[in-house]
Design a protein around this motif. Sequence first.
Motif, PDB file in Angstrom:
ATOM      1  N   GLY A  91      42.864  14.556   2.424  1.00  0.00           N
ATOM      2  CA  GLY A  91      42.677  14.677   3.863  1.00  0.00           C
ATOM      3  C   GLY A  91      42.420  16.109   4.298  1.00  0.00           C
ATOM      4  N   ARG A  92      42.954  16.463   5.462  1.00  0.00           N
ATOM      5  CA  ARG A  92      42.679  17.774   6.040  1.00  0.00           C
ATOM      6  C   ARG A  92      43.289  18.924   5.256  1.00  0.00           C
ATOM      7  NH1 ARG A  92      42.408  17.161  12.641  1.00  0.00           N
ATOM      8  NH2 ARG A  92      40.893  15.440  12.638  1.00  0.00           N
ATOM      9  N   ARG A  94      42.483  19.587   2.470  1.00  0.00           N
ATOM     10  CA  ARG A  94      41.343  20.144   1.735  1.00  0.00           C
ATOM     11  C   ARG A  94      40.666  21.295   2.472  1.00  0.00           C
ATOM     12  NH1 ARG A  94      37.911  14.871   0.081  1.00  0.00           N
ATOM     13  NH2 ARG A  94      36.277  16.472   0.085  1.00  0.00           N
ATOM     14  N   GLY A  95      40.853  21.382   3.781  1.00  0.00           N
ATOM     15  CA  GLY A  95      40.238  22.462   4.554  1.00  0.00           C
ATOM     16  C   GLY A  95      41.219  23.505   5.043  1.00  0.00           C
ATOM     17  N   GLY A  96      42.430  23.516   4.485  1.00  0.00           N
ATOM     18  CA  GLY A  96      43.458  24.425   4.967  1.00  0.00           C
ATOM     19  C   GLY A  96      43.163  25.891   4.762  1.00  0.00           C
ATOM     20  N   MET A  97      42.194  26.199   3.876  1.00  0.00           N
ATOM     21  CA  MET A  97      41.843  27.593   3.615  1.00  0.00           C
ATOM     22  C   MET A  97      40.708  28.106   4.503  1.00  0.00           C
ATOM     23  SD  MET A  97      39.691  25.545   2.065  1.00  0.00           S
ATOM     24  CE  MET A  97      40.715  24.848   0.765  1.00  0.00           C
ATOM     25  N   LEU A  98      40.097  27.254   5.300  1.00  0.00           N
ATOM     26  CA  LEU A  98      38.930  27.670   6.082  1.00  0.00           C
ATOM     27  C   LEU A  98      39.245  28.734   7.134  1.00  0.00           C
ATOM     28  CD1 LEU A  98      37.122  24.224   6.385  1.00  0.00           C
ATOM     29  CD2 LEU A  98      36.526  26.153   4.897  1.00  0.00           C
ATOM     30  N   PRO A  99      40.460  28.764   7.717  1.00  0.00           N
ATOM     31  CA  PRO A  99      40.774  29.869   8.637  1.00  0.00           C
ATOM     32  C   PRO A  99      40.771  31.247   7.978  1.00  0.00           C
ATOM     33  CG  PRO A  99      42.223  28.006   9.068  1.00  0.00           C
ATOM     34  CD  PRO A  99      41.475  27.689   7.810  1.00  0.00           C
ATOM     35  N   LEU A 100      40.728  31.304   6.650  1.00  0.00           N
ATOM     36  CA  LEU A 100      40.607  32.596   5.961  1.00  0.00           C
ATOM     37  C   LEU A 100      39.221  33.202   6.155  1.00  0.00           C
ATOM     38  CD1 LEU A 100      42.326  31.633   2.568  1.00  0.00           C
ATOM     39  CD2 LEU A 100      43.317  32.996   4.414  1.00  0.00           C
ATOM     40  N   ARG A 101      38.291  32.423   6.688  1.00  0.00           N
ATOM     41  CA  ARG A 101      36.916  32.865   6.955  1.00  0.00           C
ATOM     42  C   ARG A 101      36.214  33.397   5.702  1.00  0.00           C
ATOM     43  NH1 ARG A 101      35.370  36.631  10.280  1.00  0.00           N
ATOM     44  NH2 ARG A 101      33.659  35.469  11.197  1.00  0.00           N
ATOM     45  N   ARG A 117      37.169   7.813 -11.145  1.00  0.00           N
ATOM     46  CA  ARG A 117      37.674   7.580  -9.796  1.00  0.00           C
ATOM     47  C   ARG A 117      36.521   7.656  -8.804  1.00  0.00           C
ATOM     48  NH1 ARG A 117      38.317  13.051  -7.571  1.00  0.00           N
ATOM     49  NH2 ARG A 117      39.558  12.271  -5.854  1.00  0.00           N
ATOM     50  N   VAL A 118      36.811   7.278  -7.568  1.00  0.00           N
ATOM     51  CA  VAL A 118      35.854   7.452  -6.484  1.00  0.00           C
ATOM     52  C   VAL A 118      36.133   8.798  -5.818  1.00  0.00           C
ATOM     53  CG1 VAL A 118      35.050   6.575  -4.264  1.00  0.00           C
ATOM     54  CG2 VAL A 118      35.652   4.974  -6.103  1.00  0.00           C
ATOM     55  N   TYR A 119      35.103   9.599  -5.680  1.00  0.00           N
ATOM     56  CA  TYR A 119      35.223  10.869  -4.964  1.00  0.00           C
ATOM     57  C   TYR A 119      35.033  10.551  -3.486  1.00  0.00           C
ATOM     58  CZ  TYR A 119      34.309  15.766  -3.735  1.00  0.00           C
ATOM     59  OH  TYR A 119      34.356  17.023  -3.176  1.00  0.00           O
ATOM     60  N   GLU A 120      36.146  10.470  -2.759  1.00  0.00           N
ATOM     61  CA  GLU A 120      36.119   9.982  -1.384  1.00  0.00           C
ATOM     62  C   GLU A 120      35.881  11.114  -0.394  1.00  0.00           C
ATOM     63  OE1 GLU A 120      39.435   7.574  -0.332  1.00  0.00           O
ATOM     64  OE2 GLU A 120      39.362   6.396  -2.177  1.00  0.00           O
ATOM     65  N   ASN A 121      34.839  10.942   0.397  1.00  0.00           N
ATOM     66  CA  ASN A 121      34.526  11.867   1.484  1.00  0.00           C
ATOM     67  C   ASN A 121      34.193  11.035   2.719  1.00  0.00           C
ATOM     68  OD1 ASN A 121      34.494  14.637   0.117  1.00  0.00           O
ATOM     69  ND2 ASN A 121      33.184  13.427  -1.228  1.00  0.00           N
ATOM     70  N   PRO A 122      35.227  10.485   3.381  1.00  0.00           N
ATOM     71  CA  PRO A 122      34.988   9.612   4.529  1.00  0.00           C
ATOM     72  C   PRO A 122      34.379  10.379   5.696  1.00  0.00           C
ATOM     73  CG  PRO A 122      37.337  10.084   4.265  1.00  0.00           C
ATOM     74  CD  PRO A 122      36.653  10.633   3.057  1.00  0.00           C
ATOM     75  N   PRO A 123      33.595   9.707   6.533  1.00  0.00           N
ATOM     76  CA  PRO A 123      32.879  10.394   7.609  1.00  0.00           C
ATOM     77  C   PRO A 123      33.771  11.214   8.534  1.00  0.00           C
ATOM     78  CG  PRO A 123      31.994   8.199   7.319  1.00  0.00           C
ATOM     79  CD  PRO A 123      33.190   8.288   6.425  1.00  0.00           C
ATOM     80  N   ASP A 124      34.963  10.724   8.862  1.00  0.00           N
ATOM     81  CA  ASP A 124      35.801  11.488   9.787  1.00  0.00           C
ATOM     82  C   ASP A 124      36.276  12.799   9.161  1.00  0.00           C
ATOM     83  OD1 ASP A 124      37.427  10.128   7.975  1.00  0.00           O
ATOM     84  OD2 ASP A 124      39.042   9.786   9.427  1.00  0.00           O
ATOM     85  N   LEU A 125      36.554  12.785   7.871  1.00  0.00           N
ATOM     86  CA  LEU A 125      36.959  14.026   7.200  1.00  0.00           C
ATOM     87  C   LEU A 125      35.775  14.982   7.083  1.00  0.00           C
ATOM     88  CD1 LEU A 125      39.009  15.782   5.701  1.00  0.00           C
ATOM     89  CD2 LEU A 125      38.407  14.537   3.593  1.00  0.00           C
ATOM     90  N   VAL A 126      34.606  14.462   6.747  1.00  0.00           N
ATOM     91  CA  VAL A 126      33.407  15.307   6.663  1.00  0.00           C
ATOM     92  C   VAL A 126      33.145  15.980   8.006  1.00  0.00           C
ATOM     93  CG1 VAL A 126      30.907  15.280   6.317  1.00  0.00           C
ATOM     94  CG2 VAL A 126      32.385  13.950   4.788  1.00  0.00           C
ATOM     95  N   ASP A 127      33.244  15.212   9.090  1.00  0.00           N
ATOM     96  CA  ASP A 127      33.021  15.779  10.427  1.00  0.00           C
ATOM     97  C   ASP A 127      34.046  16.873  10.729  1.00  0.00           C
ATOM     98  OD1 ASP A 127      30.915  14.050  10.820  1.00  0.00           O
ATOM     99  OD2 ASP A 127      32.056  12.623  12.050  1.00  0.00           O
ATOM    100  N   TRP A 128      35.307  16.637  10.354  1.00  0.00           N
ATOM    101  CA  TRP A 128      36.347  17.633  10.630  1.00  0.00           C
ATOM    102  C   TRP A 128      36.126  18.901   9.820  1.00  0.00           C
ATOM    103  CZ3 TRP A 128      40.190  19.958   7.645  1.00  0.00           C
ATOM    104  CH2 TRP A 128      41.095  20.746   8.372  1.00  0.00           C
TER     105      TRP A 128
END
Length: 279
Positions: A91-92, A94-101, A117-128
């Motif tokens: 989930g989110r 995965r993006g916890g490091m983005l505020p490091l710019r 396995r399935v590499y899951e990238n659901p649309p709501d997570l991609v948008d976030w």
Amino acid sequence: MTNPCIICVAITGSLPTKDNNPAVPITIAEQVESTQEAFEAGATIAHCHVRDDDGRPTSDPDRFAALKEGLEKHCPGMIVQLSTGGRSGAGRERGGMLPLRPDMASLSVGSNNFPTRVYENPPDLVDWLASEMLAHDVKPEIEAFDLSHIFKAHQMWKAGQIKDRPYVQFVMGVKNAMPVDREVFDFYIHTVRRLFGDDVPWCAAGIGARQLTVNEWAIGAGGHARTGLEDNVRLDRDRLAPSNAALVQRAVDLCGQYDRPVATWQQAREILGLRMVHP
């Protein structure tokens, strides 16, 4: 050709261990040292994952911060690209490091099969993830495991979810995903140029034994190349790669064969539309 080639080094990844190859850098200090050698060999993008104390993949922002700080100190000007890949968190997280710019971050815009396995990238997570990259001025690298991912990136670009033109990387050779196929590769290039313009920069990565093949295709076709121990731990069937730098040097040698200058970090930042830094 006068088109400089950007070489990206994927230094660690989530899967390779020292049992696979003792040269795989696991700790922050090892990653910084390995990246510095690769930078000096010609790589100008560092694609980064981090591991916990047991060597398992993690999305820990503190570890990413330490790695980013080390790379900026020892590889001045190099483009730091942090992974938001799904093996390192859920989930989110995965993006916890983005505020490091960081300069860039990977962005997978669709799901696909991986070896087990399935590499899951659901649309709501991609948008976030895309919205976080916009908010923190982080340029996404679209990791296209399938043709549909290129079309999804175009849709997001037209909707303003991705600013500037996307930088698309074709990932080929993952078991159960897109194989290394020259006709598909050529159609990927055609599709990217049709959707984003003839002068759009693009990159390609080959996984495992096909790394060298895809490096050569990309460099010969005017694109940019990704190499490194994340994707492949061997020089050939009989020899382990002694370092990330050795794999970078192999790509540099290919650039010479195709009369492609290796991009400096300044040229790489200009090609990708990234902010300039003053080391």
